[in-house]
Enzyme design. Sequence first.
Site, PDB file in Angstrom:
ATOM      1  N   TYR A   1     -27.072 -15.168  -0.162  1.00 43.99           N
ATOM      2  CA  TYR A   1     -25.938 -15.262   0.350  1.00 43.99           C
ATOM      3  C   TYR A   1     -25.103 -13.895   0.395  1.00 43.99           C
ATOM      4  O   TYR A   1     -25.518 -12.904  -0.214  1.00 43.99           O
ATOM      5  CB  TYR A   1     -25.147 -16.330  -0.288  1.00 43.99           C
ATOM      6  CG  TYR A   1     -24.680 -15.797  -1.651  1.00 43.99           C
ATOM      7  CD1 TYR A   1     -23.397 -15.338  -1.973  1.00 43.99           C
ATOM      8  CD2 TYR A   1     -25.450 -16.331  -2.973  1.00 43.99           C
ATOM      9  CE1 TYR A   1     -23.008 -15.061  -3.220  1.00 43.99           C
ATOM     10  CE2 TYR A   1     -25.011 -15.726  -4.186  1.00 43.99           C
ATOM     11  CZ  TYR A   1     -23.932 -15.027  -4.337  1.00 43.99           C
ATOM     12  OH  TYR A   1     -23.451 -14.993  -5.578  1.00 43.99           O
ATOM     13  N   CYS A   2     -24.156 -13.601   1.206  1.00 39.48           N
ATOM     14  CA  CYS A   2     -23.164 -12.519   1.242  1.00 39.48           C
ATOM     15  C   CYS A   2     -21.802 -12.936   1.320  1.00 39.48           C
ATOM     16  O   CYS A   2     -21.706 -14.361   1.045  1.00 39.48           O
ATOM     17  CB  CYS A   2     -23.700 -11.526   2.353  1.00 39.48           C
ATOM     18  SG  CYS A   2     -23.427 -12.122   3.919  1.00 39.48           S
ATOM     19  N   GLN A   3     -20.753 -12.153   1.755  1.00 37.61           N
ATOM     20  CA  GLN A   3     -19.623 -12.658   1.878  1.00 37.61           C
ATOM     21  C   GLN A   3     -19.524 -13.832   2.882  1.00 37.61           C
ATOM     22  O   GLN A   3     -18.762 -14.677   2.866  1.00 37.61           O
ATOM     23  CB  GLN A   3     -18.677 -11.562   2.102  1.00 37.61           C
ATOM     24  CG  GLN A   3     -17.088 -11.835   2.036  1.00 37.61           C
ATOM     25  CD  GLN A   3     -16.741 -12.210   0.594  1.00 37.61           C
ATOM     26  OE1 GLN A   3     -17.577 -11.818  -0.415  1.00 37.61           O
ATOM     27  NE2 GLN A   3     -15.793 -12.964   0.347  1.00 37.61           N
TER      28      GLN A   3
END
Length: 122
Positions: free
Chosen positions: A84-86
């Site tokens: 995941y990232c932002q």
Amino acid sequence: MIFIVILLVALFAIGMFRYFRQRQYLKTLTEQQFIEGYRKAQLIDVREPQEFKNGHILGARNIPLTQMKQRLIELRKDKPVYLYCQSGSRSARAAQLLHKKGYTDLQHLKGGFKKWTGKVKK
């Protein structure tokens, strides 16, 4: 004028090709699906260290996308990788890199950390 139209059509076609190719090796999970599986997987936050320090999913390891190539040794190919990232774009790029390096069980969080409502560590 016709050159611009041809260029736009080509760019659109390339984008569609990449999108459908990515769907073959990367599964996009809802938050509920992500919660159901991430404890049995390698949970990787691909955001930068400062973003990670400001809050991350409980149990996540921080391997920023910018360091992914140098830190591949930290990831096992025989276990699922949950990314995941932002917002979801960096995790998709990380998955592309991992796929090229032989990782096969790749998932990422739909909408990224900004849509996450589960447990967070700050």
